[in-house]
Design a protein around this motif. Sequence first.
Motif, short mmCIF file in Angstrom:
data_model
loop_
_atom_site.label_atom_id
_atom_site.label_comp_id
_atom_site.label_asym_id
_atom_site.label_seq_id
_atom_site.Cartn_x
_atom_site.Cartn_y
_atom_site.Cartn_z
N ASP A 138 2.63 31.95 -44.30
CA ASP A 138 1.72 32.57 -43.33
C ASP A 138 0.30 32.60 -43.89
OD1 ASP A 138 0.85 33.83 -41.02
OD2 ASP A 138 1.60 35.81 -41.62
N ALA A 139 0.17 32.89 -45.20
CA ALA A 139 -1.15 32.88 -45.83
C ALA A 139 -1.75 31.48 -45.82
CB ALA A 139 -1.05 33.41 -47.26
N VAL A 140 -0.91 30.46 -46.06
CA VAL A 140 -1.38 29.06 -46.00
C VAL A 140 -1.88 28.74 -44.60
CG1 VAL A 140 -0.63 26.65 -46.08
CG2 VAL A 140 0.06 28.23 -47.89
N ALA A 141 -1.11 29.15 -43.58
CA ALA A 141 -1.51 28.89 -42.19
C ALA A 141 -2.85 29.53 -41.89
CB ALA A 141 -0.44 29.40 -41.24
N VAL A 180 2.78 29.80 -38.52
CA VAL A 180 3.13 28.79 -39.51
C VAL A 180 3.52 27.48 -38.83
CG1 VAL A 180 4.75 28.20 -41.36
CG2 VAL A 180 3.79 30.52 -41.21
N GLN A 181 4.36 27.57 -37.80
CA GLN A 181 4.78 26.35 -37.11
C GLN A 181 3.60 25.68 -36.40
OE1 GLN A 181 8.11 27.93 -34.75
NE2 GLN A 181 9.51 26.74 -36.03
N TYR A 182 2.71 26.49 -35.85
CA TYR A 182 1.53 25.92 -35.18
C TYR A 182 0.63 25.22 -36.18
CZ TYR A 182 -2.79 25.48 -32.55
OH TYR A 182 -3.91 24.97 -31.96
N ALA A 183 0.46 25.81 -37.37
CA ALA A 183 -0.37 25.18 -38.40
C ALA A 183 0.22 23.82 -38.79
CB ALA A 183 -0.49 26.09 -39.62
N ALA A 211 -5.52 18.31 -44.94
CA ALA A 211 -4.67 18.65 -43.80
C ALA A 211 -3.28 18.04 -43.97
CB ALA A 211 -5.31 18.16 -42.51
N GLU A 212 -3.22 16.82 -44.47
CA GLU A 212 -1.93 16.16 -44.71
C GLU A 212 -1.13 16.93 -45.76
OE1 GLU A 212 -0.41 11.62 -45.45
OE2 GLU A 212 -2.07 12.33 -46.70
N ALA A 213 -1.79 17.33 -46.84
CA ALA A 213 -1.12 18.10 -47.88
C ALA A 213 -0.62 19.44 -47.34
CB ALA A 213 -2.07 18.32 -49.06
N THR A 214 -1.43 20.06 -46.49
CA THR A 214 -1.03 21.34 -45.88
C THR A 214 0.24 21.16 -45.05
OG1 THR A 214 -3.33 22.12 -45.80
CG2 THR A 214 -1.75 23.20 -44.33
N GLY A 215 0.27 20.13 -44.23
CA GLY A 215 1.45 19.87 -43.41
C GLY A 215 2.70 19.65 -44.24
N ALA A 219 10.22 22.49 -38.56
CA ALA A 219 8.79 22.23 -38.71
C ALA A 219 8.37 21.28 -37.61
CB ALA A 219 8.49 21.65 -40.10
N PRO A 220 8.11 21.78 -36.41
CA PRO A 220 7.81 20.89 -35.28
C PRO A 220 6.50 20.14 -35.48
CG PRO A 220 7.39 23.17 -34.67
CD PRO A 220 8.07 23.20 -36.02
#
Length: 208
Positions: free
Chosen positions: A152-155, A95-98, A186-190, A204-205
């Motif tokens: 996690d599913a989003v990632a 999740v954090q990597y995504a 991608a912006e919305a995902t972040g 959220a790094p």
Amino acid sequence: MGPVAVGSVVERAIADARVVGDGFINVTLTPQARAALVRGLAAGRPAGAPDPVVEPGVVPLDAPARDISRWAECTGESPAALAVRTERSSSLFRVQYAHARSCALLRNGRRLGVEPVAEDADWPEPAGARLLALLADRARITAPGRLARHLDAVAGAFAVFQETAEPLPRGEEKPGAAHRGRLALAEATGAVLAGGLSQLGVTAPAHL
């Protein structure tokens, strides 16, 4: 002009609706409604979250010990397993990597002169539709354990989306509307990941 009925507003937002197995309905939004949804999700980045386009070394990174403890408390997962910081071993790291990846895409897009444009959101199916559906579903999930699993599913859906549709041009490829639309998703995902992680008390790094 008189009041507009809610039903008519909803009807104008839906391009298609089909009943599928187990009583579920697959809804396809109009391009205008989809763009409005993506813009709204991107605008939901929580106050105090790192600016996704700030360069490395300017914003604080993650806090692994605290984050692992909090995530394990929410999910019941083993802190020892979560401490293995790979996408395969740790749901927290995925999740954090995504989130960090979405930030990197925005930074690199800015360097290339590619800005996110929700109106250009036209993605390959089903990867784009699945990711957007998960992002839109986030608001109704509040229980910590369920929220962690949803993030996690989003990632995972974001990783599949990137493999299906590169958000940024490669090599000699010229930036186009498709890239601007993918970058908007991608912006919305972040923003959704940042909001969910913040709600769980996890960082959220922007860089990992």
